[in-house]
Design a protein around this motif. Sequence first.
Motif, PDB file in Angstrom:
ATOM      1  N   ARG A  97       2.578  -6.037 -40.143  1.00  0.00           N
ATOM      2  CA  ARG A  97       2.751  -5.700 -41.551  1.00  0.00           C
ATOM      3  C   ARG A  97       4.328  -5.507 -41.575  1.00  0.00           C
ATOM      4  O   ARG A  97       4.977  -5.977 -42.571  1.00  0.00           O
ATOM      5  CB  ARG A  97       1.868  -4.559 -42.049  1.00  0.00           C
ATOM      6  N   VAL A  98       4.880  -4.736 -40.818  1.00  0.00           N
ATOM      7  CA  VAL A  98       6.230  -4.064 -40.915  1.00  0.00           C
ATOM      8  C   VAL A  98       7.089  -5.456 -40.511  1.00  0.00           C
ATOM      9  O   VAL A  98       8.063  -5.809 -41.493  1.00  0.00           O
ATOM     10  CB  VAL A  98       6.622  -3.100 -39.945  1.00  0.00           C
ATOM     11  N   CYS A  99       6.801  -6.004 -39.399  1.00  0.00           N
ATOM     12  CA  CYS A  99       7.648  -7.345 -39.036  1.00  0.00           C
ATOM     13  C   CYS A  99       7.639  -8.534 -40.094  1.00  0.00           C
ATOM     14  O   CYS A  99       8.503  -8.843 -40.509  1.00  0.00           O
ATOM     15  CB  CYS A  99       7.166  -7.859 -37.755  1.00  0.00           C
ATOM     16  N   ILE A 100       6.568  -8.717 -40.656  1.00  0.00           N
ATOM     17  CA  ILE A 100       6.482  -9.806 -41.655  1.00  0.00           C
ATOM     18  C   ILE A 100       7.158  -9.318 -42.898  1.00  0.00           C
ATOM     19  O   ILE A 100       8.011 -10.353 -43.381  1.00  0.00           O
ATOM     20  CB  ILE A 100       5.084 -10.094 -42.031  1.00  0.00           C
ATOM     21  N   ALA A 101       7.173  -8.113 -43.432  1.00  0.00           N
ATOM     22  CA  ALA A 101       7.920  -7.770 -44.453  1.00  0.00           C
ATOM     23  C   ALA A 101       9.493  -7.932 -44.280  1.00  0.00           C
ATOM     24  O   ALA A 101      10.432  -8.179 -44.926  1.00  0.00           O
ATOM     25  CB  ALA A 101       7.472  -6.311 -44.837  1.00  0.00           C
ATOM     26  N   GLU A 102       9.841  -7.327 -43.055  1.00  0.00           N
ATOM     27  CA  GLU A 102      11.208  -7.259 -42.695  1.00  0.00           C
ATOM     28  C   GLU A 102      11.842  -8.580 -42.517  1.00  0.00           C
ATOM     29  O   GLU A 102      12.965  -8.878 -42.652  1.00  0.00           O
ATOM     30  CB  GLU A 102      11.570  -6.469 -41.370  1.00  0.00           C
ATOM     31  N   ALA A 103      10.981  -9.699 -42.278  1.00  0.00           N
ATOM     32  CA  ALA A 103      11.443 -11.164 -41.938  1.00  0.00           C
ATOM     33  C   ALA A 103      11.596 -11.698 -43.470  1.00  0.00           C
ATOM     34  O   ALA A 103      12.231 -12.730 -43.479  1.00  0.00           O
ATOM     35  CB  ALA A 103      10.530 -11.784 -41.168  1.00  0.00           C
ATOM     36  N   GLY A 104      11.157 -11.240 -44.427  1.00  0.00           N
ATOM     37  CA  GLY A 104      11.635 -11.449 -45.730  1.00  0.00           C
ATOM     38  C   GLY A 104      10.336 -12.289 -46.340  1.00  0.00           C
ATOM     39  O   GLY A 104      10.531 -13.157 -47.350  1.00  0.00           O
ATOM     40  N   ALA A 105       9.211 -11.900 -46.122  1.00  0.00           N
ATOM     41  CA  ALA A 105       7.829 -12.967 -46.389  1.00  0.00           C
ATOM     42  C   ALA A 105       7.608 -12.590 -47.710  1.00  0.00           C
ATOM     43  O   ALA A 105       6.976 -13.388 -48.377  1.00  0.00           O
ATOM     44  CB  ALA A 105       6.820 -12.801 -45.334  1.00  0.00           C
ATOM     45  N   ILE A 106       7.645 -11.299 -48.158  1.00  0.00           N
ATOM     46  CA  ILE A 106       7.145 -11.074 -49.331  1.00  0.00           C
ATOM     47  C   ILE A 106       7.585 -11.630 -50.719  1.00  0.00           C
ATOM     48  O   ILE A 106       6.517 -12.151 -51.281  1.00  0.00           O
ATOM     49  CB  ILE A 106       7.320  -9.292 -49.679  1.00  0.00           C
ATOM     50  N   PRO A 107       8.898 -12.099 -50.803  1.00  0.00           N
ATOM     51  CA  PRO A 107       9.051 -12.810 -51.960  1.00  0.00           C
ATOM     52  C   PRO A 107       8.536 -13.991 -52.077  1.00  0.00           C
ATOM     53  O   PRO A 107       8.245 -14.819 -53.090  1.00  0.00           O
ATOM     54  CB  PRO A 107      10.695 -12.674 -52.018  1.00  0.00           C
ATOM     55  N   LEU A 108       8.644 -14.626 -50.823  1.00  0.00           N
ATOM     56  CA  LEU A 108       7.908 -16.193 -50.801  1.00  0.00           C
ATOM     57  C   LEU A 108       6.778 -16.146 -50.831  1.00  0.00           C
ATOM     58  O   LEU A 108       6.226 -17.240 -51.487  1.00  0.00           O
ATOM     59  CB  LEU A 108       8.281 -16.526 -49.095  1.00  0.00           C
ATOM     60  N   LEU A 109       5.881 -15.045 -50.635  1.00  0.00           N
ATOM     61  CA  LEU A 109       4.468 -14.923 -50.889  1.00  0.00           C
ATOM     62  C   LEU A 109       4.128 -14.735 -52.353  1.00  0.00           C
ATOM     63  O   LEU A 109       3.081 -15.335 -53.082  1.00  0.00           O
ATOM     64  CB  LEU A 109       3.705 -14.028 -50.054  1.00  0.00           C
ATOM     65  N   VAL A 110       5.057 -13.907 -53.061  1.00  0.00           N
ATOM     66  CA  VAL A 110       5.094 -13.883 -54.511  1.00  0.00           C
ATOM     67  C   VAL A 110       5.115 -15.061 -55.175  1.00  0.00           C
ATOM     68  O   VAL A 110       4.466 -15.449 -56.232  1.00  0.00           O
ATOM     69  CB  VAL A 110       5.816 -12.748 -54.794  1.00  0.00           C
ATOM     70  N   ASN A 111       6.131 -16.036 -54.735  1.00  0.00           N
ATOM     71  CA  ASN A 111       6.400 -17.275 -55.315  1.00  0.00           C
ATOM     72  C   ASN A 111       5.083 -18.070 -55.283  1.00  0.00           C
ATOM     73  O   ASN A 111       4.689 -18.842 -56.364  1.00  0.00           O
ATOM     74  CB  ASN A 111       7.488 -18.009 -54.627  1.00  0.00           C
ATOM     75  N   LEU A 112       4.190 -18.068 -54.293  1.00  0.00           N
ATOM     76  CA  LEU A 112       3.023 -18.704 -53.946  1.00  0.00           C
ATOM     77  C   LEU A 112       1.796 -18.454 -55.135  1.00  0.00           C
ATOM     78  O   LEU A 112       0.892 -19.063 -55.039  1.00  0.00           O
ATOM     79  CB  LEU A 112       2.705 -18.949 -52.615  1.00  0.00           C
ATOM     80  N   LEU A 113       2.073 -17.265 -55.409  1.00  0.00           N
ATOM     81  CA  LEU A 113       0.976 -16.839 -56.527  1.00  0.00           C
ATOM     82  C   LEU A 113       0.915 -17.551 -57.674  1.00  0.00           C
ATOM     83  O   LEU A 113      -0.296 -17.729 -58.344  1.00  0.00           O
ATOM     84  CB  LEU A 113       1.219 -15.388 -56.879  1.00  0.00           C
ATOM     85  N   SER A 114       1.896 -18.371 -58.150  1.00  0.00           N
ATOM     86  CA  SER A 114       1.961 -19.170 -59.042  1.00  0.00           C
ATOM     87  C   SER A 114       1.431 -20.735 -58.705  1.00  0.00           C
ATOM     88  O   SER A 114       1.392 -21.426 -59.863  1.00  0.00           O
ATOM     89  CB  SER A 114       3.376 -19.165 -59.892  1.00  0.00           C
ATOM     90  N   THR A 115       1.051 -20.820 -57.634  1.00  0.00           N
ATOM     91  CA  THR A 115       0.777 -22.160 -57.279  1.00  0.00           C
ATOM     92  C   THR A 115      -0.360 -22.876 -57.857  1.00  0.00           C
ATOM     93  O   THR A 115      -1.295 -21.812 -58.223  1.00  0.00           O
ATOM     94  CB  THR A 115       0.715 -22.477 -55.649  1.00  0.00           C
ATOM     95  N   GLU A 116      -0.440 -24.026 -58.012  1.00  0.00           N
ATOM     96  CA  GLU A 116      -1.682 -24.562 -58.799  1.00  0.00           C
ATOM     97  C   GLU A 116      -2.752 -24.884 -57.911  1.00  0.00           C
ATOM     98  O   GLU A 116      -3.939 -25.252 -57.940  1.00  0.00           O
ATOM     99  CB  GLU A 116      -1.430 -25.791 -59.539  1.00  0.00           C
TER     100      GLU A 116
END
Length: 231
Positions: A57-76
């Motif tokens: 969880r720490v590594c994924i967040a530190e790598a910058g995944a969170i904003p990219l995942l947030v962007n995908l919340l709006s996918t159709e």
Amino acid sequence: PKRACLNRGNKTSLVLSSKDGIALDMLLEHLCSGQLELQRVAAEEIRSLAKQNADNRVCIAEAGAIPLLVNLLSTEDPRTQEHAVTALLNLSIYEGNKRAIVRAGAIPHIVGVLRNGNMEARENAAATLFSLSVMDENKVAVGESGAIPRLVDLLIHGSPRGKKDAATALFNLSILHENKARIVSGGAIRPLVELMLDPAAGMVDKAVTVLANLATITEGRKAIGEEGGSG
């Protein structure tokens, strides 16, 4: 350089080889590739990795995944959306990630998933809001986001698990005084009273605890009395 510490084995607290760091970099590239199939697979993989242990969880967040995942919340694409919101749920288990998820602007997008997602995505969106609202500052942000009517809708129409996720999120939000009136005006009293009076639903205690919080304001007591939940 990004930390190479994803743990793909069963043991936790291991810092693994650079190969895993490269694999994570590739997953992040896929998340922002614009290619739906790559995004879906990457979001599913990150969902799985984030579920495994705190180091991931720490590594994924530190790598910058969170904003990219947030962007995908709006996918159709419903499955990609489901994987993205569940990945954020799993990442939010780590206390340090809760603030990062909110800072990335996730809350309105999570509310959007609550409104439009498939049932599993909606359940996990509710669970994410519960997880984020453990922090008092996030109780305010979630309460102001329009999430409460969507949680009430899930409380009424959701699967048994969805109802529990919604009730748990509403309980957390109801701790904050400013949210109590929102929950009452959002129509939560009737379904909570119905769940309290239905032992077969397995949610009597959860419903009672939310109603107890709402009964500390006048409009809450009035609504509970009108729904036959008092006494």
